[in-house]
Design an enzyme around this catalytic site. Structure first.
Site, PDB file in Angstrom:
ATOM      1  N   GLU A   1       0.860  -1.182   0.000  1.00  0.00           N
ATOM      2  CA  GLU A   1       0.000   0.000   0.000  1.00  0.00           C
ATOM      3  C   GLU A   1       0.896   1.231   0.000  1.00  0.00           C
ATOM      4  O   GLU A   1       1.762   1.375   0.867  1.00  0.00           O
ATOM      5  CB  GLU A   1      -0.887   0.042   1.244  1.00  0.00           C
ATOM      6  CG  GLU A   1      -2.117  -0.816   1.168  1.00  0.00           C
ATOM      7  CD  GLU A   1      -3.001  -0.641   2.395  1.00  0.00           C
ATOM      8  OE1 GLU A   1      -2.879   0.385   3.089  1.00  0.00           O
ATOM      9  OE2 GLU A   1      -3.792  -1.551   2.680  1.00  0.00           O
TER      10      GLU A   1
ATOM     11  N   ASP B   1      -6.879   9.075   9.544  1.00  0.00           N
ATOM     12  CA  ASP B   1      -5.595   8.543   9.983  1.00  0.00           C
ATOM     13  C   ASP B   1      -5.194   9.104  11.336  1.00  0.00           C
ATOM     14  O   ASP B   1      -5.553  10.232  11.695  1.00  0.00           O
ATOM     15  CB  ASP B   1      -4.510   8.875   8.950  1.00  0.00           C
ATOM     16  CG  ASP B   1      -4.702   8.117   7.654  1.00  0.00           C
ATOM     17  OD1 ASP B   1      -4.741   6.877   7.723  1.00  0.00           O
ATOM     18  OD2 ASP B   1      -4.821   8.750   6.593  1.00  0.00           O
TER      19      ASP B   1
END
Length: 276
Positions: free
Chosen positions: A54, A65
């Protein structure tokens, strides 16, 4: 939905299924802390134990996040990372590795600004295999999901512990590549919930799809990787790697001689239980 005739993601999971092994999928942020260092880390990931990768697309407001990945995005943007440079990283990677799948992960705003059609065209040309866009729900499939699939790029979706069955069915309609099961509610990097509960929820998802299932969020140790691998087709680790990178930087957030090796060594350590 159009069938994706060939994709490295499908091929990698098929290969691992034959030998009965769970994949290890690390996350790094493109351009963190600078293009050259990030490129060296990316290039070294397969030999260190990454089965898929990723690659985070830096964004100024990554609200899903935790602090570590937010800081990584900030460092990358400060160093001059752009979407074009992220595609350049993938192109450079493909010069030596044409088998390891690369998935771009991030938010819709930078893609929208870049231009959706240009994004999917350049992503395919660079060698991107899949995308994960955390803030684009299935109700907006025409925005990016369908154009990506039309280009032969997998569109991977997130499923959470709070996803009910009706929504799960809707989410899976245009999902391809694999399903990303978020092991805990909240932001990235938070602690794993009770693993028995994770296992039960993953089995519920598995009953509704033939796609592989990756489990991420909060995985920090080899022992956690070993346990989670019993339920997953891929174990995903991100924040722990980004945190390791940060600790290797100097006081001005510049790379040091240990930056690349510290991240790659941790990838080797985390992925080791999957290779025993």
């Amino acid at each position: 939905m159009k069938e994706i005739k060939y994709n490295r993601i499908d091929q990698r999971f098929a290969e691992l299924s034959i030998i009965g092994r769970t994949a290890f999928l690390p996350f790094i942020t493109a351009g963190d802390p600078d293009f050259k260092t990030s490129m060296n880390i990316l290039s070294g990931l397969p030999d260190s134990g990454a089965d898929l990768i990723e690659l985070g697309m830096p964004f100024s407001d990554p609200i899903a996040d935790g602090y570590d990945i937010q800081a990584a995005s900030a460092r990358a943007l400060k160093s001059g990372q752009t979407m074009k440079k992220t595609f350049d990283m993938v192109r450079h990677f493909r010069n030596k590795d044409n088998k390891t799948p690369i998935i771009l992960m991030g938010y819709y705003n930078p893609i929208y600004v870049y231009g959706v059609e240009q994004f999917v065209t350049d992503a395919k040309e660079a060698g991107v295999d899949g995308v994960i866009v955390v803030d684009l729900p299935q109700e907006a499939d025409q925005e990016l999901c369908i154009p990506a699939i039309d280009k032969g790029i997998c569109f991977i979706r997130l499923v959470t512990p709070t996803t009910d069955h009706t929504r799960l069915v809707s989410i899976l309609q245009h999902t391809s590549g694999f399903v990303y099961y978020v092991s805990t509610t909240g932001i990235t990097g938070t602690l794993l919930n009770n693993l028995d509960d994770v296992a039960a929820k993953v089995e519920h998802v598995r009953a509704s799809t033939t796609l592989p299932i990756g489990i991420g969020f909060g995985i920090k140790t080899p022992s956690q990787v070993a346990v989670v691998s019993k339920y997953a087709d891929a174990v995903i680790a991100g924040s722990v790697l980004v945190r390791k990178l940060k600790r290797s930087l100097d006081i001005e957030n510049r790379a040091t001689n240990s930056t690349v090796s510290s991240v790659l060594d941790l990838v080797s350590e985390l992925s080791a239980p999957l290779r025993l």
